[in-house]
Design a protein around this motif. Structure first.
Motif, PDB file in Angstrom:
ATOM      1  N   GLU A 344      -0.426  13.262  29.417  1.00  0.00           N
ATOM      2  CA  GLU A 344       0.590  12.569  30.219  1.00  0.00           C
ATOM      3  C   GLU A 344       0.885  11.184  29.601  1.00  0.00           C
ATOM      4  O   GLU A 344       2.035  10.753  29.512  1.00  0.00           O
ATOM      5  CB  GLU A 344       0.012  12.373  31.622  1.00  0.00           C
ATOM      6  CG  GLU A 344       0.988  12.489  32.766  1.00  0.00           C
ATOM      7  CD  GLU A 344       0.231  12.252  34.065  1.00  0.00           C
ATOM      8  OE1 GLU A 344       0.414  11.178  34.648  1.00  0.00           O
ATOM      9  OE2 GLU A 344      -0.586  13.112  34.465  1.00  0.00           O
ATOM     10  N   SER A 347       2.862  11.661  26.459  1.00  0.00           N
ATOM     11  CA  SER A 347       4.286  11.959  26.749  1.00  0.00           C
ATOM     12  C   SER A 347       5.025  10.698  27.180  1.00  0.00           C
ATOM     13  O   SER A 347       6.169  10.459  26.761  1.00  0.00           O
ATOM     14  CB  SER A 347       4.435  12.957  27.896  1.00  0.00           C
ATOM     15  OG  SER A 347       3.773  14.105  27.597  1.00  0.00           O
ATOM     16  N   ARG A 348       4.373   9.894  28.015  1.00  0.00           N
ATOM     17  CA  ARG A 348       5.028   8.664  28.488  1.00  0.00           C
ATOM     18  C   ARG A 348       5.286   7.721  27.301  1.00  0.00           C
ATOM     19  O   ARG A 348       6.350   7.106  27.194  1.00  0.00           O
ATOM     20  CB  ARG A 348       4.134   8.005  29.565  1.00  0.00           C
ATOM     21  CG  ARG A 348       4.624   6.681  30.077  1.00  0.00           C
ATOM     22  CD  ARG A 348       5.938   6.795  30.864  1.00  0.00           C
ATOM     23  NE  ARG A 348       6.525   5.480  31.109  1.00  0.00           N
ATOM     24  CZ  ARG A 348       7.404   4.895  30.289  1.00  0.00           C
ATOM     25  NH1 ARG A 348       7.830   5.501  29.187  1.00  0.00           N
ATOM     26  NH2 ARG A 348       7.890   3.688  30.582  1.00  0.00           N
ATOM     27  N   LYS A 350       5.715   8.582  24.271  1.00  0.00           N
ATOM     28  CA  LYS A 350       6.793   9.157  23.439  1.00  0.00           C
ATOM     29  C   LYS A 350       8.171   8.757  23.972  1.00  0.00           C
ATOM     30  O   LYS A 350       9.114   8.577  23.194  1.00  0.00           O
ATOM     31  CB  LYS A 350       6.640  10.677  23.407  1.00  0.00           C
ATOM     32  CG  LYS A 350       7.331  11.304  22.235  1.00  0.00           C
ATOM     33  CD  LYS A 350       6.939  12.758  22.088  1.00  0.00           C
ATOM     34  CE  LYS A 350       8.140  13.536  21.597  1.00  0.00           C
ATOM     35  NZ  LYS A 350       8.050  14.948  21.893  1.00  0.00           N
ATOM     36  N   GLU A 351       8.283   8.601  25.285  1.00  0.00           N
ATOM     37  CA  GLU A 351       9.568   8.148  25.849  1.00  0.00           C
ATOM     38  C   GLU A 351       9.948   6.766  25.293  1.00  0.00           C
ATOM     39  O   GLU A 351      11.105   6.406  25.246  1.00  0.00           O
ATOM     40  CB  GLU A 351       9.482   8.079  27.382  1.00  0.00           C
ATOM     41  CG  GLU A 351       9.474   9.453  28.028  1.00  0.00           C
ATOM     42  CD  GLU A 351       9.138   9.378  29.513  1.00  0.00           C
ATOM     43  OE1 GLU A 351       8.828  10.429  30.069  1.00  0.00           O
ATOM     44  OE2 GLU A 351       9.163   8.272  30.112  1.00  0.00           O
ATOM     45  N   GLU A 352       8.924   5.991  24.918  1.00  0.00           N
ATOM     46  CA  GLU A 352       9.176   4.672  24.301  1.00  0.00           C
ATOM     47  C   GLU A 352       9.176   4.780  22.772  1.00  0.00           C
ATOM     48  O   GLU A 352       9.019   3.769  22.074  1.00  0.00           O
ATOM     49  CB  GLU A 352       8.109   3.660  24.745  1.00  0.00           C
ATOM     50  CG  GLU A 352       7.989   3.467  26.247  1.00  0.00           C
ATOM     51  CD  GLU A 352       9.270   2.947  26.895  1.00  0.00           C
ATOM     52  OE1 GLU A 352      10.043   2.251  26.200  1.00  0.00           O
ATOM     53  OE2 GLU A 352       9.497   3.260  28.084  1.00  0.00           O
ATOM     54  N   HIS A 353       9.256   6.023  22.273  1.00  0.00           N
ATOM     55  CA  HIS A 353       9.272   6.306  20.831  1.00  0.00           C
ATOM     56  C   HIS A 353       7.951   5.931  20.153  1.00  0.00           C
ATOM     57  O   HIS A 353       7.930   5.605  18.970  1.00  0.00           O
ATOM     58  CB  HIS A 353      10.433   5.606  20.123  1.00  0.00           C
ATOM     59  CG  HIS A 353      11.780   6.006  20.621  1.00  0.00           C
ATOM     60  ND1 HIS A 353      12.947   5.469  20.157  1.00  0.00           N
ATOM     61  CD2 HIS A 353      12.155   6.909  21.565  1.00  0.00           C
ATOM     62  CE1 HIS A 353      13.963   6.000  20.778  1.00  0.00           C
ATOM     63  NE2 HIS A 353      13.516   6.886  21.658  1.00  0.00           N
ATOM     64  N   GLY A 385       7.268  -1.529  24.070  1.00  0.00           N
ATOM     65  CA  GLY A 385       7.138  -0.160  24.580  1.00  0.00           C
ATOM     66  C   GLY A 385       5.772   0.048  25.219  1.00  0.00           C
ATOM     67  O   GLY A 385       5.660   0.621  26.316  1.00  0.00           O
ATOM     68  N   VAL A 389       4.804   1.059  29.091  1.00  0.00           N
ATOM     69  CA  VAL A 389       3.899   2.167  29.435  1.00  0.00           C
ATOM     70  C   VAL A 389       2.798   1.646  30.360  1.00  0.00           C
ATOM     71  O   VAL A 389       2.467   2.273  31.380  1.00  0.00           O
ATOM     72  CB  VAL A 389       3.297   2.809  28.158  1.00  0.00           C
ATOM     73  CG1 VAL A 389       2.280   3.885  28.526  1.00  0.00           C
ATOM     74  CG2 VAL A 389       4.390   3.406  27.284  1.00  0.00           C
ATOM     75  N   SER A 392       4.126   1.243  33.770  1.00  0.00           N
ATOM     76  CA  SER A 392       4.382   2.480  34.509  1.00  0.00           C
ATOM     77  C   SER A 392       3.082   3.108  35.012  1.00  0.00           C
ATOM     78  O   SER A 392       3.103   3.881  35.962  1.00  0.00           O
ATOM     79  CB  SER A 392       5.211   3.462  33.692  1.00  0.00           C
ATOM     80  OG  SER A 392       4.558   3.760  32.497  1.00  0.00           O
TER      81      SER A 392
END
Ligand SMILES: Cc1ncc(COP(=O)(O)O)c(C=O)c1O
Length: 398
Positions: A344, A347-348, A350-353, A385, A389, A392
């Motif tokens: 998880e 993946s999170r 990765k949303e921030e590259h 980034g 994360v 979040s």
């Protein structure tokens, strides 16, 4: 239909390699400078100048038939001699060319060592977290890799658990010092304790148990910490070294094995690894690169480059509320996932590259690996980034 052994490998193709491919795809889509790819241990520092100069000199001055021809399967004798002398100077050992076999990187060397030692069903121990390919390498020879769970506070080997894990079927222990992925160094007292345990177990079971010491990161240490030279503590030892990381030459595939004279049945063991080199299809390590590394034994990786990345990321991640051990060696950081399922977290990010590798790939779920052998800009530019994360997951307030 492909072989049964390969079916498993195809179905579970390396997560790290997949991440690397994904990073390349994302770089095309979003732009190279907008993707923070910490997935692969591919050094970003160029090889020392001496490497290129030596290649030029060799091409200009050496006899091409000799330079590019076949040679003894163990490698050029003069190269092995020079490596032995360099080790003797640095570690107070007494190796000769008869103790050194040139290999196709650490990966090639490990495979030769395992082929020479393992019978089907033999057990090979290693300490988690560990380099994920060990499992595949051991399976190549129908051995069984057994992992010893880590102490996740220190990532030092749990010696009691290790003692209990050694059985009459144990043929080898693979250690990796400094460690990928945790960045810790196993100090002298740990190595001494491991050696004591194995000596007692050999006697108790009437078996031979080898330590295979995988050392591609030996030269990458930050705090002046010592990485003990394992042959001085235990006789049945094979050391695997590689120039992939120290000289930033991973694509050139060059390294060596050390088989100390004290190892049981040394001569036949040396023959066995040499023949393994041949029959596994390597035949010999790349000829030009053997000559190159022999000239570059005193060259070093730019440790300050990695140290700056390490400090920048470590300080920022700690500030954002992440927890991880400060690496003493190699170029990896093993970060505790802020949520139990580290995928998880991956993946999170990765949303921030930001590309990270789940710890389950190293038999250590709940953590992720960050490879900081990237440009300094990548480290700095990834920080906003990471901060998002952290927010979040509630590590810091917005
Ligand atoms: C612990 C460890 N062992 C072995 C290897 C393989 O190294 P080489 O490129 O020399 O085959 C790597 C590469 O990342 C590694 O991290």
């Amino acid at each position: 239909m492909i072989s049964q052994k390969m079916q498993g490998l195809v179905d579970n193709n390396s997560v790290i390699r997949q991440m690397f491919e994904e990073g390349k795809r994302m770089a095309l889509e979003f732009g190279e400078d907008k993707v923070y790819d910490f997935s692969l241990g591919n050094p970003n520092v160029p090889a020392p100048d001496k490497v290129g100069q030596t290649i030029e000199n060799l091409l200009k001055n050496e006899d091409p038939v000799m330079l590019h021809g076949y040679m003894p399967n163990a490698g050029f004798t003069d190269v092995r001699d020079r490596i032995a002398s360099s080790l003797n100077r640095r570690f107070d050992t007494s190796f000769t060319a008869d103790n050194i076999m040139m290999t196709v990187g650490a990966a090639g060397g490990l495979n030769c060592a395992l082929k020479a030692l393992i019978n089907p069903g033999d057990e090979v121990l290693t300490f988690a977290p560990y380099f994920v390919e060990y499992r595949n390498y051991v399976a190549n020879y129908d051995g069984v890799l057994k992992e010893v769970a880590p102490d996740t506070e220190t990532f030092q080997p749990d010696l009691e658990a290790f003692k209990d894990a050694v059985t009459p079927k144990t043929r080898a222990l693979i250690i990796n010092n400094p460690n990928n992925p945790s960045g810790v160094i196993y100090p002298e007292d740990t190595i001494t304790a491991i050696a004591d345990i194995l000596r007692k177990k050999q006697e108790e079971y009437g078996t031979e148990i080898f330590i295979i010491s995988d050392e591609p990161y030996r030269e990458l240490v930050y705090t002046g910490a010592e990485v003990p030279y394992i042959t001085k503590y235990y006789d049945n030892t094979i050391v695997g070294y590689s120039f992939s990381k120290t000289l930033s030459l991973p694509g050139e595939r060059i390294g060596y094995l050390v088989i100390p004279s004290e190892a049981s049945d040394h001569d036949r063991l040396f023959q066995a690894v040499t023949i393994a080199n041949r029959v596994l299809g390597f035949v010999n390590a790349p000829s030009l690169m053997q000559k190159v590394v022999a000239e570059c034994l005193d060259e070093k990786a730019d440790i300050d480059f990695y140290a700056r990345n390490r400090d920048t990321l470590y300080d920022a991640l700690r500030e954002y509320g992440f927890s991880c051990i400060k690496p003493e060696g190699a170029f990896y950081m093993f970060i505790k996932s802020p949520t139990p399922d580290e995928k998880e977290f991956v993946s999170r990010a990765k949303e921030e590259h930001i590309l990270l590798v789940p710890g389950s790939s190293f038999a250590c779920p709940g953590f992720v690996r960050l490879a900081y052998c990237v440009s300094y800009e990548t480290c700095v530019n990834s920080l906003p980034g990471f901060k998002k994360v952290a927010e979040s997951f509630g590590l810091i307030r917005k």
